[in-house]
Write a protein that holds these residues in place. Structure first.
Motif, PDB file in Angstrom:
ATOM      1  N   THR A  48       0.818  -1.208   0.000  1.00 40.24           N
ATOM      2  CA  THR A  48       0.000   0.000   0.000  1.00 40.24           C
ATOM      3  C   THR A  48       0.854   1.261   0.000  1.00 40.24           C
ATOM      4  OG1 THR A  48      -0.163  -0.122   2.399  1.00 40.24           O
ATOM      5  CG2 THR A  48      -1.923  -1.126   1.142  1.00 40.24           C
ATOM      6  N   LEU A  49       0.417   2.203  -0.803  1.00 37.44           N
ATOM      7  CA  LEU A  49       1.029   3.523  -0.864  1.00 37.44           C
ATOM      8  C   LEU A  49       0.248   4.432   0.082  1.00 37.44           C
ATOM      9  CD1 LEU A  49       3.192   5.185  -2.330  1.00 37.44           C
ATOM     10  CD2 LEU A  49       1.491   5.655  -4.101  1.00 37.44           C
ATOM     11  N   GLY A  50       0.961   5.069   1.009  1.00 37.05           N
ATOM     12  CA  GLY A  50       0.283   5.824   2.051  1.00 37.05           C
ATOM     13  C   GLY A  50      -0.673   6.880   1.526  1.00 37.05           C
ATOM     14  N   THR A  51      -0.268   7.597   0.494  1.00 36.24           N
ATOM     15  CA  THR A  51      -1.140   8.640  -0.033  1.00 36.24           C
ATOM     16  C   THR A  51      -2.425   8.055  -0.602  1.00 36.24           C
ATOM     17  OG1 THR A  51       0.172   8.572  -2.080  1.00 36.24           O
ATOM     18  CG2 THR A  51       0.693  10.308  -0.491  1.00 36.24           C
ATOM     19  N   ASN A  52      -2.351   6.872  -1.201  1.00 36.86           N
ATOM     20  CA  ASN A  52      -3.563   6.219  -1.702  1.00 36.86           C
ATOM     21  C   ASN A  52      -4.420   5.679  -0.563  1.00 36.86           C
ATOM     22  OD1 ASN A  52      -3.003   6.785  -4.366  1.00 36.86           O
ATOM     23  ND2 ASN A  52      -2.207   4.752  -4.848  1.00 36.86           N
ATOM     24  N   MET A  53      -3.770   5.180   0.486  1.00 36.39           N
ATOM     25  CA  MET A  53      -4.530   4.711   1.642  1.00 36.39           C
ATOM     26  C   MET A  53      -5.320   5.846   2.277  1.00 36.39           C
ATOM     27  SD  MET A  53      -2.505   1.872   3.829  1.00 36.39           S
ATOM     28  CE  MET A  53      -3.989   1.639   4.800  1.00 36.39           C
ATOM     29  N   ALA A  54      -4.699   7.017   2.334  1.00 35.46           N
ATOM     30  CA  ALA A  54      -5.377   8.166   2.924  1.00 35.46           C
ATOM     31  C   ALA A  54      -6.600   8.566   2.103  1.00 35.46           C
ATOM     32  CB  ALA A  54      -4.408   9.333   3.046  1.00 35.46           C
ATOM     33  N   LYS A  55      -6.525   8.374   0.786  1.00 37.69           N
ATOM     34  CA  LYS A  55      -7.654   8.714  -0.087  1.00 37.69           C
ATOM     35  C   LYS A  55      -8.747   7.651  -0.050  1.00 37.69           C
ATOM     36  CE  LYS A  55      -4.882  11.093  -3.636  1.00 37.69           C
ATOM     37  NZ  LYS A  55      -4.408  10.965  -5.033  1.00 37.69           N
ATOM     38  N   TYR A  56      -8.352   6.382   0.057  1.00 43.89           N
ATOM     39  CA  TYR A  56      -9.303   5.282  -0.103  1.00 43.89           C
ATOM     40  C   TYR A  56      -9.201   4.284   1.057  1.00 43.89           C
ATOM     41  CZ  TYR A  56      -8.736   7.203  -4.798  1.00 43.89           C
ATOM     42  OH  TYR A  56      -8.635   8.049  -5.873  1.00 43.89           O
ATOM     43  N   PRO A  57      -9.394   4.746   2.276  1.00 45.43           N
ATOM     44  CA  PRO A  57      -9.244   3.830   3.416  1.00 45.43           C
ATOM     45  C   PRO A  57     -10.242   2.687   3.396  1.00 45.43           C
ATOM     46  CG  PRO A  57     -10.259   5.898   4.103  1.00 45.43           C
ATOM     47  CD  PRO A  57      -9.774   6.106   2.701  1.00 45.43           C
ATOM     48  N   GLU A  58     -11.422   2.911   2.800  1.00 46.90           N
ATOM     49  CA  GLU A  58     -12.425   1.850   2.784  1.00 46.90           C
ATOM     50  C   GLU A  58     -11.980   0.676   1.914  1.00 46.90           C
ATOM     51  OE1 GLU A  58     -13.106   4.360  -0.767  1.00 46.90           O
ATOM     52  OE2 GLU A  58     -12.645   4.783   1.339  1.00 46.90           O
ATOM     53  N   ILE A  59     -11.194   0.953   0.872  1.00 45.00           N
ATOM     54  CA  ILE A  59     -10.702  -0.140   0.020  1.00 45.00           C
ATOM     55  C   ILE A  59      -9.569  -0.883   0.729  1.00 45.00           C
ATOM     56  CG2 ILE A  59      -9.736  -0.744  -2.225  1.00 45.00           C
ATOM     57  CD1 ILE A  59     -11.059   1.774  -3.327  1.00 45.00           C
ATOM     58  N   ALA A  60      -8.727  -0.137   1.422  1.00 42.69           N
ATOM     59  CA  ALA A  60      -7.690  -0.788   2.231  1.00 42.69           C
ATOM     60  C   ALA A  60      -8.338  -1.688   3.282  1.00 42.69           C
ATOM     61  CB  ALA A  60      -6.808   0.263   2.892  1.00 42.69           C
ATOM     62  N   ARG A  61      -9.430  -1.228   3.864  1.00 43.40           N
ATOM     63  CA  ARG A  61     -10.138  -2.026   4.866  1.00 43.40           C
ATOM     64  C   ARG A  61     -10.730  -3.287   4.230  1.00 43.40           C
ATOM     65  NH1 ARG A  61     -12.495   1.979   6.656  1.00 43.40           N
ATOM     66  NH2 ARG A  61     -10.866   2.484   8.165  1.00 43.40           N
TER      67      ARG A  61
END
Length: 206
Positions: A48-61
């Protein structure tokens, strides 16, 4: 502190293979890759790329809740050897915090952006408790959209017990990668492989 070693595969792992994805998450492509793995009951590791996680936390979840692993791929995807040791540490720690917020646990593994490392980064990774992961099928270059058949042809020679395979599911059009994985996942299962997370391959699963 001893520097971390770069891991491309695990010897004597048995009939296990780890499929990995970089630059995650992506709102268009990540759910489609997750569907492939769900269909076949297989697991993967998503760097995971942190900047993308910050944008799309629901997908990371969603990745986490479906039983896959979230690995660290830095906060902003810099060329890590071009920044200072303190900046390297901050990149890993800030991305790590975002992963912990989703999963409740610290990630075990780190894949350097562009696979670029230097001595400082390998020391920082060791200090932070990370295994540094590359992969075997680097000639596939799936990020460059070289064609589905190219991706498969350059990946199949890297298939053996303990292989770590590298793909991308974000950062642009990933239709060729998706098509390749839709072929490769059932193919590997038919060959008797079990598709596991990198941590499981390394024996780090808690």
């Amino acid at each position: 502190m001893k520097a971390a070693e770069i891991i491309n595969e695990v010897q004597s792992a048995g009939r296990l293979i780890a499929i990995t994805f970089d630059d995650v998450p992506d709102p268009e492509w990540t759910p489609q890759f997750l569907d492939v793995f769900k269909q076949h009951g297989a697991k993967a590791t998503f760097y995971t790329l942190g900047t993308n996680m910050a944008k799309y936390p629901e997908i990371a979840r969603q990745i986490h809740e479906e039983g896959h692993e979230l690995g660290n791929h830095s906060l902003t995807h810099p060329h890590m050897p071009e920044i200072s040791k303190d900046e390297q540490r901050a990149e890993l720690q800030q991305a790590e915090q975002l992963i912990v917020e989703v999963t409740g646990r610290k990630p075990n593994t780190f894949r350097p952006p562009y696979l670029d490392v230097n001595d400082d980064l390998l020391v920082v990774a060791a200090e932070l408790g990370y295994k540094v992961i590359h992969g075997l099928n680097l000639r596939a270059n799936d990020w460059a959209m070289p064609g589905t058949e190219h991706i498969l042809a350059e990946t199949r020679p890297s298939i053996r017990d303990g292989s770590i395979l590298l793909f991308h599911d974000a950062g642009g059009d990933r239709s060729q990668s998706l098509e390749a994985l839709s072929v490769l996942v059932p193919e590997l299962l038919e060959q008797g492989y079990r598709l596991v997370t990198v941590s499981e391959l390394l024996g780090l699963d808690r």
